[in-house]
Enzyme design. Sequence first.
Site, PDB file in Angstrom:
ATOM      1  CG  ASP A  13      -1.786   1.152   1.407  1.00 48.46           C
ATOM      2  OD1 ASP A  13      -1.649   2.144   0.656  1.00 48.46           O
ATOM      3  OD2 ASP A  13      -2.658   1.108   2.306  1.00 48.46           O
ATOM      4  CB  VAL A  36      -3.268   4.854  -6.261  1.00 45.96           C
ATOM      5  CG1 VAL A  36      -3.029   5.719  -7.472  1.00 45.96           C
ATOM      6  CG2 VAL A  36      -2.136   5.010  -5.272  1.00 45.96           C
ATOM      7  CG  ASP A  37      -6.296  10.927  -7.283  1.00 44.89           C
ATOM      8  OD1 ASP A  37      -5.607  11.571  -6.466  1.00 44.89           O
ATOM      9  OD2 ASP A  37      -7.018  11.467  -8.128  1.00 44.89           O
ATOM     10  CB  THR A 125      -1.796  -0.649 -14.410  1.00 44.98           C
ATOM     11  OG1 THR A 125      -1.691  -0.458 -13.002  1.00 44.98           O
ATOM     12  CG2 THR A 125      -0.458  -0.396 -15.078  1.00 44.98           C
TER      13      THR A 125
END
Length: 177
Positions: A13, A36-37, A125
């Site tokens: 993470d 992730v943002d 991705t």
Amino acid sequence: MDIHERITAQQGDITKTQADAIVNAANTSLMGGGGVDGAIHRAGGPAILDDCRKIVARQGGCAVGEAVITTAGRLPAKHVIHTVGPVWNGGNKNEEEKLASCYRNALQLAVDNGLATIAFPNISTGIYRFPKDRAAGIAVQTIRVFLETHTGIQQVLLVCFDEENLRYTQQALQQQA
């Protein structure tokens, strides 16, 4: 230190990664989003969004392939470098060069700010559907070329969220060794 020793991959993470900077796969608005943002904005708290708002007021967001730097708020990293990866459109819209630009521009911001350690996620991705194997190859190649002429960065950590990205990243590291 050898270039190959300066780049490592691990599954994990990125919001828990200790580094001078972690890289956020942002969107052009810099206002947080999914993947992730969203995780970086949630974990880092409102200070990151406050910095992003100042950047948007000054320059109107962040274009695909470009990068900007903010505080890391409550994250263990010192800074967040936000870069906007390309959406995959079959490879006919210069996606590979735009992805390479994300890595180059993030690394250059790290150098410009005197940062020695930087951690990247697998940019584009997820919901942007960039093929994971191609993205890993571009990431590793671009980072290696950059490190050949920039000695200030001591460690680049490629933090893969899932096993598939980790496998492709490790393969790219081995193939390009």
